[in-house]
Scaffold this motif. Structure first.
Motif, PDB file in Angstrom:
ATOM      1  N   GLU A   1      -8.734  70.868   2.377  1.00 22.73           N
ATOM      2  CA  GLU A   1      -8.146  71.271   3.632  1.00 22.73           C
ATOM      3  C   GLU A   1      -8.291  70.259   4.533  1.00 22.73           C
ATOM      4  O   GLU A   1      -9.486  69.164   4.434  1.00 22.73           O
ATOM      5  N   ALA A   2      -7.454  70.344   5.584  1.00 19.28           N
ATOM      6  CA  ALA A   2      -7.710  69.219   6.651  1.00 19.28           C
ATOM      7  C   ALA A   2      -7.273  70.202   8.067  1.00 19.28           C
ATOM      8  O   ALA A   2      -6.383  70.885   7.813  1.00 19.28           O
ATOM      9  N   VAL A   3      -7.874  69.971   9.051  1.00 18.69           N
ATOM     10  CA  VAL A   3      -8.103  70.955  10.334  1.00 18.69           C
ATOM     11  C   VAL A   3      -7.886  69.901  11.454  1.00 18.69           C
ATOM     12  O   VAL A   3      -8.874  68.852  11.558  1.00 18.69           O
ATOM     13  N   ALA A   4      -7.420  70.321  12.440  1.00 16.47           N
ATOM     14  CA  ALA A   4      -7.760  69.712  13.860  1.00 16.47           C
ATOM     15  C   ALA A   4      -8.328  70.752  14.646  1.00 16.47           C
ATOM     16  O   ALA A   4      -7.802  71.883  14.701  1.00 16.47           O
ATOM     17  N   VAL A   5      -8.965  70.174  15.548  1.00 15.25           N
ATOM     18  CA  VAL A   5      -9.727  71.148  16.476  1.00 15.25           C
ATOM     19  C   VAL A   5      -9.587  70.690  17.954  1.00 15.25           C
ATOM     20  O   VAL A   5      -9.969  69.572  18.185  1.00 15.25           O
ATOM     21  N   ASP A   6      -9.213  71.961  18.458  1.00 17.95           N
ATOM     22  CA  ASP A   6      -8.780  71.617  20.318  1.00 17.95           C
ATOM     23  C   ASP A   6     -10.170  71.557  20.819  1.00 17.95           C
ATOM     24  O   ASP A   6     -10.656  72.700  21.181  1.00 17.95           O
ATOM     25  N   ALA A   7     -10.564  70.585  21.113  1.00 16.40           N
ATOM     26  CA  ALA A   7     -12.103  70.465  21.909  1.00 16.40           C
ATOM     27  C   ALA A   7     -12.000  70.624  23.124  1.00 16.40           C
ATOM     28  O   ALA A   7     -12.959  71.217  23.918  1.00 16.40           O
ATOM     29  N   LEU A   8     -10.676  70.927  23.868  1.00 14.06           N
ATOM     30  CA  LEU A   8     -10.639  71.367  25.131  1.00 14.06           C
ATOM     31  C   LEU A   8     -10.241  72.785  25.411  1.00 14.06           C
ATOM     32  O   LEU A   8      -9.881  73.382  26.443  1.00 14.06           O
ATOM     33  N   ALA A   9     -10.036  73.677  24.260  1.00 13.37           N
ATOM     34  CA  ALA A   9      -9.913  74.789  24.171  1.00 13.37           C
ATOM     35  C   ALA A   9     -10.842  75.816  24.943  1.00 13.37           C
ATOM     36  O   ALA A   9     -12.014  75.567  24.729  1.00 13.37           O
ATOM     37  N   PRO A  10     -10.510  76.921  25.916  1.00 16.30           N
ATOM     38  CA  PRO A  10     -11.393  77.143  26.708  1.00 16.30           C
ATOM     39  C   PRO A  10     -12.326  78.030  26.052  1.00 16.30           C
ATOM     40  O   PRO A  10     -13.450  78.452  26.672  1.00 16.30           O
ATOM     41  N   ASP A  11     -12.140  78.789  24.754  1.00 13.43           N
ATOM     42  CA  ASP A  11     -12.830  79.548  23.920  1.00 13.43           C
ATOM     43  C   ASP A  11     -13.587  79.144  22.630  1.00 13.43           C
ATOM     44  O   ASP A  11     -13.807  79.530  21.783  1.00 13.43           O
TER      45      ASP A  11
ATOM     46  N   PHE B   1      -0.422  56.283  21.547  1.00  5.95           N
ATOM     47  CA  PHE B   1      -0.706  56.386  22.906  1.00  5.95           C
ATOM     48  C   PHE B   1      -0.619  57.437  23.624  1.00  5.95           C
ATOM     49  O   PHE B   1      -0.066  57.664  24.950  1.00  5.95           O
ATOM     50  N   THR B   2      -0.453  58.789  22.993  1.00  2.99           N
ATOM     51  CA  THR B   2      -0.140  60.060  23.493  1.00  2.99           C
ATOM     52  C   THR B   2      -1.390  60.446  24.533  1.00  2.99           C
ATOM     53  O   THR B   2      -2.526  59.902  24.506  1.00  2.99           O
ATOM     54  N   ASP B   3      -1.133  61.501  25.533  1.00  2.31           N
ATOM     55  CA  ASP B   3      -2.214  61.972  26.316  1.00  2.31           C
ATOM     56  C   ASP B   3      -2.838  63.036  25.838  1.00  2.31           C
ATOM     57  O   ASP B   3      -2.147  64.209  25.652  1.00  2.31           O
ATOM     58  N   TRP B   4      -3.940  62.803  25.082  1.00  2.00           N
ATOM     59  CA  TRP B   4      -4.474  63.999  24.296  1.00  2.00           C
ATOM     60  C   TRP B   4      -5.106  65.111  25.144  1.00  2.00           C
ATOM     61  O   TRP B   4      -5.609  66.038  24.474  1.00  2.00           O
ATOM     62  N   ALA B   5      -5.159  64.611  26.485  1.00  2.00           N
ATOM     63  CA  ALA B   5      -5.787  66.085  27.125  1.00  2.00           C
ATOM     64  C   ALA B   5      -4.797  66.943  27.812  1.00  2.00           C
ATOM     65  O   ALA B   5      -4.870  67.933  28.351  1.00  2.00           O
ATOM     66  N   ARG B   6      -3.569  66.469  27.687  1.00  2.00           N
ATOM     67  CA  ARG B   6      -2.256  67.336  27.928  1.00  2.00           C
ATOM     68  C   ARG B   6      -2.273  68.482  26.898  1.00  2.00           C
ATOM     69  O   ARG B   6      -2.317  68.334  25.599  1.00  2.00           O
ATOM     70  N   ARG B   7      -2.156  69.646  27.496  1.00  2.00           N
ATOM     71  CA  ARG B   7      -1.733  70.844  26.844  1.00  2.00           C
ATOM     72  C   ARG B   7      -0.534  71.723  27.156  1.00  2.00           C
ATOM     73  O   ARG B   7      -0.197  71.561  28.220  1.00  2.00           O
ATOM     74  N   PRO B   8       0.298  72.397  26.026  1.00  2.00           N
ATOM     75  CA  PRO B   8      -0.310  72.509  24.927  1.00  2.00           C
ATOM     76  C   PRO B   8       0.097  71.136  23.882  1.00  2.00           C
ATOM     77  O   PRO B   8       0.682  70.488  24.083  1.00  2.00           O
ATOM     78  N   LEU B   9      -0.860  71.001  22.801  1.00  2.00           N
ATOM     79  CA  LEU B   9      -0.555  69.936  21.885  1.00  2.00           C
ATOM     80  C   LEU B   9       0.783  70.271  21.182  1.00  2.00           C
ATOM     81  O   LEU B   9       0.810  71.485  20.687  1.00  2.00           O
ATOM     82  N   THR B  10       1.566  69.253  20.880  1.00  3.92           N
ATOM     83  CA  THR B  10       2.617  69.459  19.946  1.00  3.92           C
ATOM     84  C   THR B  10       2.570  69.266  18.502  1.00  3.92           C
ATOM     85  O   THR B  10       1.189  68.901  18.140  1.00  3.92           O
ATOM     86  N   SER B  11       3.338  69.982  17.609  1.00  2.00           N
ATOM     87  CA  SER B  11       3.220  69.916  16.233  1.00  2.00           C
ATOM     88  C   SER B  11       3.099  68.197  15.915  1.00  2.00           C
ATOM     89  O   SER B  11       2.471  67.823  14.891  1.00  2.00           O
ATOM     90  N   ALA B  12       3.728  67.263  16.558  1.00  2.00           N
ATOM     91  CA  ALA B  12       3.700  66.001  16.200  1.00  2.00           C
ATOM     92  C   ALA B  12       2.601  65.396  16.401  1.00  2.00           C
ATOM     93  O   ALA B  12       2.080  64.648  15.890  1.00  2.00           O
ATOM     94  N   GLN B  13       1.734  65.735  17.714  1.00  2.95           N
ATOM     95  CA  GLN B  13       0.666  65.411  17.817  1.00  2.95           C
ATOM     96  C   GLN B  13      -0.341  65.750  16.875  1.00  2.95           C
ATOM     97  O   GLN B  13      -1.222  64.906  16.468  1.00  2.95           O
ATOM     98  N   VAL B  14      -0.245  66.892  16.391  1.00  7.15           N
ATOM     99  CA  VAL B  14      -1.582  67.450  15.372  1.00  7.15           C
ATOM    100  C   VAL B  14      -1.358  66.986  14.043  1.00  7.15           C
ATOM    101  O   VAL B  14      -2.101  66.486  13.467  1.00  7.15           O
ATOM    102  N   THR B  15       0.122  66.880  13.636  1.00  4.45           N
ATOM    103  CA  THR B  15       0.429  65.956  12.559  1.00  4.45           C
ATOM    104  C   THR B  15      -0.213  64.603  12.607  1.00  4.45           C
ATOM    105  O   THR B  15      -0.833  64.083  11.287  1.00  4.45           O
TER     106      THR B  15
END
Length: 395
Positions: free
Chosen positions: A49-59, A135-149
């Motif tokens: 498997e491969a996963v991305a983790v939103d390190a800025l998620a509030p929970d 060169f995306t803004d990785w702090a902007r939310r929500p993350l897009t599917s393109a960013q996660v891919t």
């Protein structure tokens, strides 16, 4: 596409990943406006498997990830790990062990200096990486599917790159070489930011002992300010202004205001008097206790000639010849500082004169410097020729 946003999800993923012999890891972070890197996304992958983790998620609490990084039963695979490891070190005070850096491994295997992840993907996996989100803004939310891919691609192909490089290292019997390099990456000293060492980034720019003395305290002041406020060093004072202040050594805020590189109004702010205090501390240093400047160290020391520019240039040619002959990145064998030290001292305390580097290059470098080896060109290639007993021409 899997995006983890809660601690429970992350804990479950890390438990599964811990059952595998290795896990590939990458991070997306921002540092343009901070001193310390701001972790935004982290990516993890095993063969299943491969996963991305939103390190800025509030929970989310990243403790399960940090525990996985400390699990000595799992190899952590990064590419160009230096800044990723700094993040882990800052968060936990621990470094991922055991560690495998594919960029360093690629250098050992002859893929050149600082080969990029995309180059290895193209060369070893026959895959072209989509760089549209680079060169995306990785702090902007929500993350897009393109960013996660995009983010996941940094760990999925890394699995195959890792396996290929391991095979090459084992076939060439260079696994131990990589272990030597990993020790530097796994040293806490690599990531500790000590204000009293901040002056070293200016070492090559300083010419006089007095300039050095002032810079030692001025750089320590700037480093402490930047860390405390979590802003880039340049937000406190830019490098060119640091050099001008160190060389001018102003002893009053009025004199500080006259310096061209110092921002207007800084003399009237809290920082102005603080800078003058740093200058005064520097001027009060004992000149005899100061570190040696680079220009003082070059050519100093004994054994077979000095650290002249001509000697260093010859050593550079030899380094390129040895690197090409053995299929190793030249930067991994020695850097310019090593060559300058060798040119000035047969017993210089540099990595190039130790271990496998000495056997491959360092011993030849000393022979070249001391007239026991010559360089020539045959069919457009540089060749090293060792003098046999009785063959060396008379002076």
């Amino acid at each position: 596409m899997t995006l983890i946003t809660t601690t429970e999800e992350l804990a479950a993923v890390c438990r599964r990943l811990a059952r595998h012999p290795f896990v590939t890891v990458d991070t997306e972070f921002l540092r343009e406006t901070t001193f310390w890197p701001k972790l935004c996304v982290l990516q993890l992958a095993s063969d299943e498997e491969a996963v991305a983790v939103d390190a800025l998620a509030p929970d989310i609490d990243l403790i399960p990830f940090l525990d996985l990084m400390a699990d000595r039963n799992v190899v952590k695979v990064f590419h160009a790990a230096r800044q990723d490891l700094e993040i882990v070190w800052k968060m936990s005070g621990r470094l991922p062990e055991p560690l495998f850096d594919t960029q360093v491994a690629a250098m050992v295997c002859g893929f050149g200096d600082q080969v990029s992840y995309s180059e290895l993907c193209q060369t070893l996996c026959r895959v072209t990486i989509d760089k549209s989100s680079r060169f995306t803004d990785w702090a902007r939310r929500p993350l897009t599917s393109a960013q996660v891919t995009y983010a996941l691609a940094d760990v999925t192909h890394l699995r195959d790159i890792y396996r290929t490089l391991v095979k090459k290292l084992e076939a060439s019997k260079r696994t131990g070489w990589l272990a030597d390099e990993m020790r530097t990456l796994l040293s806490p000293a690599t990531y500790e930011q000590h204000p009293d060492q901040a002056w070293e980034r200016f070492r090559s720019k300083l010419r006089k002992p007095r300039d050095l003395a002032v810079m030692m305290d001025l750089a320590a002041w700037r480093e402490s300010e930047a860390q405390a406020r979590d802003v880039p060093r340049s937000r406190i004072l830019k490098d060119d202004a640091m050099i001008e202040v160190a060389t001018a050594a102003p002893r009053s805020v009025d004199a500080l205001a006259d310096l061209r590189a110092v921002p207007r109004g800084m003399d009237k702010s809290r920082l102005g008097p603080d800078m003058i205090a740093a200058v005064e501390r520097g001027l009060a240093r004992d000149p005899k206790a100061l570190p040696r400047l680079d220009r003082d160290r070059r050519g100093n020391g004994g054994g077979g000639g000095g650290g002249s520019g001509a000697t260093v240039e010859l050593l550079k040619v030899l380094l390129r010849q040895v690197a090409e002959a053995h299929g190793v990145a030249a930067k991994l064998i020695a850097n310019v500082e090593d060559l300058e030290a060798i040119a000035g001292n047969d017993e210089a305390d540099v990595p190039a004169l130790e271990g496998w580097r000495r056997a491959m290059f360092g011993a030849k470098a000393l022979d070249l410097k001391n007239g026991r080896l010559a360089l020539t060109v045959e069919a457009g290639r540089v060749i090293a020729l060792e003098w046999q007993d009785g063959e060396k021409p008379e002076d």
